[in-house]
Scaffold this active site. Sequence first.
Site, short mmCIF file in Angstrom:
data_model
loop_
_atom_site.label_atom_id
_atom_site.label_comp_id
_atom_site.label_asym_id
_atom_site.label_seq_id
_atom_site.Cartn_x
_atom_site.Cartn_y
_atom_site.Cartn_z
N TYR A 129 -66.38 24.44 68.48
CA TYR A 129 -67.80 24.68 68.69
C TYR A 129 -68.68 23.46 68.43
O TYR A 129 -69.58 23.17 69.20
CB TYR A 129 -68.27 25.91 67.90
CG TYR A 129 -68.00 27.18 68.65
CD1 TYR A 129 -68.96 27.71 69.51
CD2 TYR A 129 -66.79 27.84 68.54
CE1 TYR A 129 -68.71 28.86 70.24
CE2 TYR A 129 -66.53 29.00 69.26
CZ TYR A 129 -67.49 29.51 70.10
OH TYR A 129 -67.24 30.63 70.83
N GLU B 289 -65.73 36.77 68.39
CA GLU B 289 -64.34 36.39 68.68
C GLU B 289 -63.43 36.78 67.52
O GLU B 289 -62.31 37.25 67.74
CB GLU B 289 -64.26 34.91 69.00
CG GLU B 289 -64.90 34.60 70.35
CD GLU B 289 -65.31 33.16 70.55
OE1 GLU B 289 -64.77 32.26 69.87
OE2 GLU B 289 -66.18 32.92 71.42
#
Length: 155
Positions: free
Chosen positions: A100, A142
Amino acid sequence: MVQDTMISQQTIDIVKSTAPALKKNGQLITTRMYEIMFQNHPEIREQFDMSAQANGSQPARLATAVYGYAAQIDNLPALKSMVEKIAHRHVQTHVTPEQYPIVGESLLQAMKDVLGEAATEEVMAAWTEAYQVLSQVFLNREHEIYSDSQLCEVC
């Protein structure tokens, strides 16, 4: 899910104000983002469908998502279906939490490159905060998907 995150009103206002520029230049930004990311982190190329890169469909989808986030940042529950779809895709392609920051740095640099003078310090600070909040939404979702799938494997 999405509504648990807090974004400052100043960030909301600034990010929303960038929505027209993102609608106009979104695919330029996301195409540039992938160039930056693959150049700086070639090891993650294998997680991407390079034919979707070559034909522009993946940058187009990401541009639509980034624009959607900018336009709806003050109404995050409206983005739930987009978050679901992307989170499931991330799980399917084994995106890790460590990736990320790589995506965030690449996206922010691409915004600077494409938007030029419009990418003021204030705009970039707002997008940094907005990206961090959204990435946490994805990471949380997630994690839930991974946890749910592990439970089902035991069934």
